[in-house]
Design a protein around this motif. Structure first.
Motif, PDB file in Angstrom:
ATOM      1  N   LYS A   1       0.832  -1.206   0.000  1.00  0.00           N
ATOM      2  CA  LYS A   1       0.000   0.000   0.000  1.00  0.00           C
ATOM      3  C   LYS A   1       0.869   1.261   0.000  1.00  0.00           C
ATOM      4  O   LYS A   1       0.488   2.283  -0.566  1.00  0.00           O
ATOM      5  CB  LYS A   1      -0.924  -0.002   1.227  1.00  0.00           C
ATOM      6  N   VAL A   2       2.043   1.176   0.662  1.00  0.00           N
ATOM      7  CA  VAL A   2       2.944   2.336   0.693  1.00  0.00           C
ATOM      8  C   VAL A   2       3.448   2.646  -0.712  1.00  0.00           C
ATOM      9  O   VAL A   2       3.481   3.802  -1.150  1.00  0.00           O
ATOM     10  CB  VAL A   2       4.120   2.060   1.649  1.00  0.00           C
ATOM     11  N   PHE A   3       3.836   1.593  -1.471  1.00  0.00           N
ATOM     12  CA  PHE A   3       4.380   1.818  -2.806  1.00  0.00           C
ATOM     13  C   PHE A   3       3.312   2.317  -3.767  1.00  0.00           C
ATOM     14  O   PHE A   3       3.629   2.923  -4.788  1.00  0.00           O
ATOM     15  CB  PHE A   3       5.006   0.526  -3.329  1.00  0.00           C
TER      16      PHE A   3
ATOM     17  N   GLU B   1      10.028   3.067  -8.865  1.00  0.00           N
ATOM     18  CA  GLU B   1      11.022   2.067  -9.231  1.00  0.00           C
ATOM     19  C   GLU B   1      12.383   2.403  -8.620  1.00  0.00           C
ATOM     20  O   GLU B   1      13.136   1.516  -8.217  1.00  0.00           O
ATOM     21  CB  GLU B   1      11.120   1.977 -10.760  1.00  0.00           C
ATOM     22  N   ARG B   2      12.721   3.688  -8.537  1.00  0.00           N
ATOM     23  CA  ARG B   2      13.991   4.082  -7.910  1.00  0.00           C
ATOM     24  C   ARG B   2      14.018   3.703  -6.435  1.00  0.00           C
ATOM     25  O   ARG B   2      15.039   3.221  -5.928  1.00  0.00           O
ATOM     26  CB  ARG B   2      14.182   5.592  -8.078  1.00  0.00           C
ATOM     27  N   VAL B   3      12.898   3.879  -5.723  1.00  0.00           N
ATOM     28  CA  VAL B   3      12.842   3.525  -4.305  1.00  0.00           C
ATOM     29  C   VAL B   3      12.994   2.023  -4.136  1.00  0.00           C
ATOM     30  O   VAL B   3      13.737   1.538  -3.273  1.00  0.00           O
ATOM     31  CB  VAL B   3      11.523   4.036  -3.688  1.00  0.00           C
TER      32      VAL B   3
ATOM     33  N   ARG C   1       8.707  11.489  -3.781  1.00  0.00           N
ATOM     34  CA  ARG C   1       7.391  12.124  -3.711  1.00  0.00           C
ATOM     35  C   ARG C   1       6.296  11.083  -3.494  1.00  0.00           C
ATOM     36  O   ARG C   1       6.428   9.938  -3.938  1.00  0.00           O
ATOM     37  CB  ARG C   1       7.106  12.889  -5.007  1.00  0.00           C
ATOM     38  N   VAL C   2       5.230  11.505  -2.795  1.00  0.00           N
ATOM     39  CA  VAL C   2       4.050  10.660  -2.612  1.00  0.00           C
ATOM     40  C   VAL C   2       2.818  11.461  -3.027  1.00  0.00           C
ATOM     41  O   VAL C   2       2.789  12.688  -2.923  1.00  0.00           O
ATOM     42  CB  VAL C   2       3.913  10.167  -1.153  1.00  0.00           C
ATOM     43  N   LEU C   3       1.829  10.734  -3.531  1.00  0.00           N
ATOM     44  CA  LEU C   3       0.542  11.335  -3.917  1.00  0.00           C
ATOM     45  C   LEU C   3      -0.495  10.880  -2.907  1.00  0.00           C
ATOM     46  O   LEU C   3      -0.866   9.701  -2.875  1.00  0.00           O
ATOM     47  CB  LEU C   3       0.157  10.897  -5.329  1.00  0.00           C
TER      48      LEU C   3
END
Length: 798
Positions: A558-560, A569-571, A590-592
């Protein structure tokens, strides 16, 4: 008299045991005979079915191949009609028409007829049209294309649309080789499609080089006084037999047929195509005739090993199953005849086993008593239907302080429990079950939502002290399934409760500490099966990702889903790298979020390797959106002029350096426009610096409206400005400067009136540096001022 002495005889002289063997033998022989008859009939039917299947496959394969041959003729005829109905066909028209026709053909080509006296003019015209040298050529002794010698006539390949990666042999003279000359002459003489002998194709990959050339003559439409015109060229289809035949057919390891195609008109009987799969050991063979143009090809089809494996005979299965069935039937008859003797023996064995089991049960009863008494850490108490205790093991004595003699037959299970607890339990059960449950039965009745699970109770010891235990109760049944009592098992959980309370206190402390830490604290694992999991997540994680901590621990993915798609993909890659190298993990991404939208997150964690494989991280995440916003604002301020709002000198220098690097790498055009406000000091002296600032702002507004999106407008300082114009030559930049000059002086500015400026234009020259370009622009401005100001001057030519 013994039972064996009175056994009956069959036919008066055959004993019962001998008759069982005799019947089994007769049935076995009859079964074998019947199996042989069925196997013979099945083998004959199998041969007929195999022939039918083979013929169906042969007919289907022949029909498919003939359709492909006919399709190639139709496609070439359509290309010929295209040329016949057109006065002149350009290369683009040919490519547009021939491209869709490339199905199972290596190439389509157009070759006009060129005579000796036309060769030079023809080569010059084609070279001019193509923009590259064009020469009529042929293959030399080394197999390379070389200019063709003088001949009376040529038929060079002019247009070609091919699937080959090697390209088309444009200019190749088809009359230079006997095989190609022969097929052209036949097409010219008959006016119909002609097919060449098997040949090695030119400009085709080696795997597809064996094939034929399908040729059609192209003539002008006959006039009223002509029956047929002489062809002025030929359209050709370069056909690789491997592509035409094998394309779309089953792969060799799955093909039921082995094919061979031979040109019947070829004296050497060369094989045009032959399947790569193995031939089955069978006498089945199919022969058909394929026609293409004016040639007939012999198609020979044989079954492959795949066909043999798919149509294997069931003879061995029938023989095996028939033999086994006969054997089983004879054995069954033998068993039925000898059942009486075996039944008597079985009764004797069962009787002996029951006697032995009775002795074992007596010993087991004593062992059970010993086991109950050996369980000193668990209290095991059994009661009858009235609740009176009849079993009280040593563990119960040690746990409660009573002796077995004190309670067996005198105490009930109710007397060992805390009375207030039984009454409260009785009331809750009565409400849940809808009927009255007495307190004496409260510990034995299970609630609907807690079936067959241990429950916590409080017992009263002999010294009246209390003991917390887990109790599991069940009913006791006799051998006939009748209810004879209850069995209760107690486990002391005093130390367990203390441990749970200590763990709960630690969890409360951890929760309080994590609540005062900015961001979220977590423990995260990555297992070998790529299983992501949060084993701990503080309340701050809910604020960071807007996901409940319980949901995070159930599904870490859920976090991804919250992470921005460009960063996800970088994370993931950084986490896997940290697990591989056991290095410190640190990322900004960044997160949405559903409520707060786009946010910036920074995360750090320290990994450690788990004993069973996988990696465990201890870390935290925090919201750095405000820090990122401040960074962006500082960056904008560093490259923006605070008074006018346009870019400053620093930004102009950075962009100019970048553009110069681009020009040195890829070449192109670049121009700059420098402008200086005329008599700006007079404006400040007469109207004040506030009015002067307003003039600067209005000038930037007017010029910005006239610039393109790719242009860069900057203030160098004071009343000097610069426009950077990428991809713009000197004439274009001069035109733009004139527009800017006109827009500036066309409308007066309040309260100073008409404001003018002197413009200088310079464009980049090859091998020129930044200083040289700016110096020429500054010189142009100086020239404009010396010439009376309010004008546009172009760069110096020297």
């Amino acid at each position: 008299m013994p039972l064996q002495a009175v056994r009956p005889k069959i036919l008066g002289f055959i004993s019962e045991q001998a008759s069982a063997w005799l019947v089994a033998l007769v049935v076995l022989l009859a079964g074998f005979a019947l199996t042989a008859v069925v196997a013979w009939a099945a083998a004959d039917l199998y041969q007929q079915q195999v022939r039918q299947r083979f013929q169906l496959l042969v007919n289907e394969r022949y029909s498919r191949l003939q359709e492909r041959f006919d399709d190639q003729e139709q496609r070439l005829n359509s290309l010929r009609r295209f040329f016949v109905n057109s006065d002149d066909v350009s290369r683009e028209e040919f490519d547009g028409f021939a491209q869709p026709l490339l199905l199972r053909a290596r190439a389509y080509s157009w070759a006009p007829r060129v005579y000796r006296e036309q060769r030079g003019q023809f080569e010059k015209a084609v070279s001019a049209q193509r923009g590259t040298p064009f020469v009529i050529c042929e293959l030399n002794s080394t197999g390379e294309l070389a200019p063709a010698p003088e001949r009376d006539e040529y038929v060079p390949v002019l247009y070609s649309q091919t699937q080959s990666l090697l390209g088309a042999p444009l200019g190749f003279d088809l009359l230079a080789q006997p095989l190609r000359r022969s097929v052209l002459e036949r097409a010219q003489n008959t006016g119909k499609l002609a097919v060449s002998q098997p040949m090695q194709l030119v400009g085709v990959e080696p795997d597809y080089a064996t094939g034929v050339l399908l040729v059609a003559p192209v003539s002008h439409l006959p006039t009223s006084d002509q029956s047929q015109n002489e062809p002025y060229g030929y359209v050709m289809a370069v056909i690789s037999m491997r592509q035409l035949v094998a394309d779309g057919l089953p792969k060799p390891d799955r093909d039921n047929l082995v094919m061979q195609i031979v040109d019947t008109s070829d004296v050497q009987k060369r094989v045009l195509f032959e399947s790569g799969n193995a031939v089955a050991s069978s006498d089945l063979v199919g022969a058909r005739r394929l026609t293409l143009g004016d040639h007939v090809y012999a198609l020979t089809l044989r079954p492959s090993q795949v066909f043999d494996q798919a149509n294997h005979s069931s003879l061995s299965t029938i023989l095996t199953m028939g033999g086994l069935l006969s054997l089983l039937l004879s054995a069954l008859l033998y068993v039925l005849v000898s059942q009486r003797q075996r039944a008597l023996k079985l009764v004797e064995q069962r009787t002996a086993q029951l006697r032995l089991r009775e002795q074992e049960l007596r010993g087991a009863h004593g062992q059970l008593r010993s086991v109950l008494n050996a369980a000193t850490q668990v209290a095991i108490i059994a009661t009858d239907l009235r609740g009176v205790i009849n079993t009280f093991n040593a563990g119960a004595e040690q746990m409660l302080g009573f002796k077995a003699e004190q309670v067996v037959g005198t105490h009930t299970l109710e007397s060992l429990h805390l009375a207030s607890e039984l009454e409260a339990r009785s009331a809750s059960l009565s409400v849940a079950l809808g009927k009255r449950i007495p307190a004496s039965q409260a510990m034995l009745v299970e609630s609907p939502d807690n079936l067959h699970q241990a429950r916590e109770w409080t017992l009263v010891r002999e010294d009246r002290s209390q003991l917390t235990v887990n109790m599991l109760a069940t009913v006791l049944l006799d051998d006939h399934g009748l209810w004879i009592g209850h069995l209760a098992i107690y486990l002391d959980i005093t130390e367990q409760k203390r441990a749970y309370e200590a763990l709960a206190a630690r969890d409360r402390l951890l929760k309080k500490l994590s609540a005062h830490v900015p961001g979220g604290i977590f423990q995260f694992t990555l297992e070998p099966q790529d299983n992501w999991k949060f084993i701990y997540a503080s309340d701050g994680m809910r604020d960071i990702y807007e996901i409940e901590t319980g949901v995070l621990q159930q599904d870490a993915k859920k976090v991804f889903e919250r992470i921005h798609p460009l960063d996800a993909e970088r994370v993931r890659a950084s986490i896997r790298l940290s697990a591989l190298q056991l290095s410190h993990w640190r990322e900004e991404y960044r997160v949405l979020l559903p409520q707060r939208g786009l946010r910036w997150i920074r995360g750090e964690a320290t990994p450690e390797e788990l004993p069973g494989g996988g990696t465990l991280w201890h870390g935290y995440v925090s919201d750095i959106s405000d820090l990122k916003r401040v960074e962006e604002e500082l960056r904008a301020l560093s490259i923006t002029d605070s008074l006018t709002g346009i870019h400053n000198r620093r930004y102009f220098q950075d962009r100019l350096k970048a553009e110069m690097v681009r020009l040195n790498r890829t070449s192109g055009a670049l121009s700059v426009i420098m402008l200086d406000i005329d008599h700006f000091k007079r404006i400040n002296d007469q109207h004040g610096h506030a009015v002067g600032d307003g003039v600067l702002q209005e000038l930037c507004k007017r010029i910005s409206q006239r610039l393109r999106r790719t242009d860069v407008f900057c203030r160098l300082g004071g009343e000097e400005f610069m426009v950077l114009c990428p991809h713009t030559d000197g004439a274009q930049a001069y035109s733009l400067a004139m527009e800017l000059w006109a827009s500036l002086r066309s409308v007066p500015m309040e309260p100073v009136g008409i404001v003018t400026a002197s413009f200088g234009v310079a464009s980049w020259r090859v091998d020129e540096g930044i200083d040289g370009l700016l110096l020429r622009a500054d010189s142009a401005v100086y020239v404009a001022k010396q010439a009376g100001r309010d004008r546009v001057e172009a760069q110096s030519v020297c």
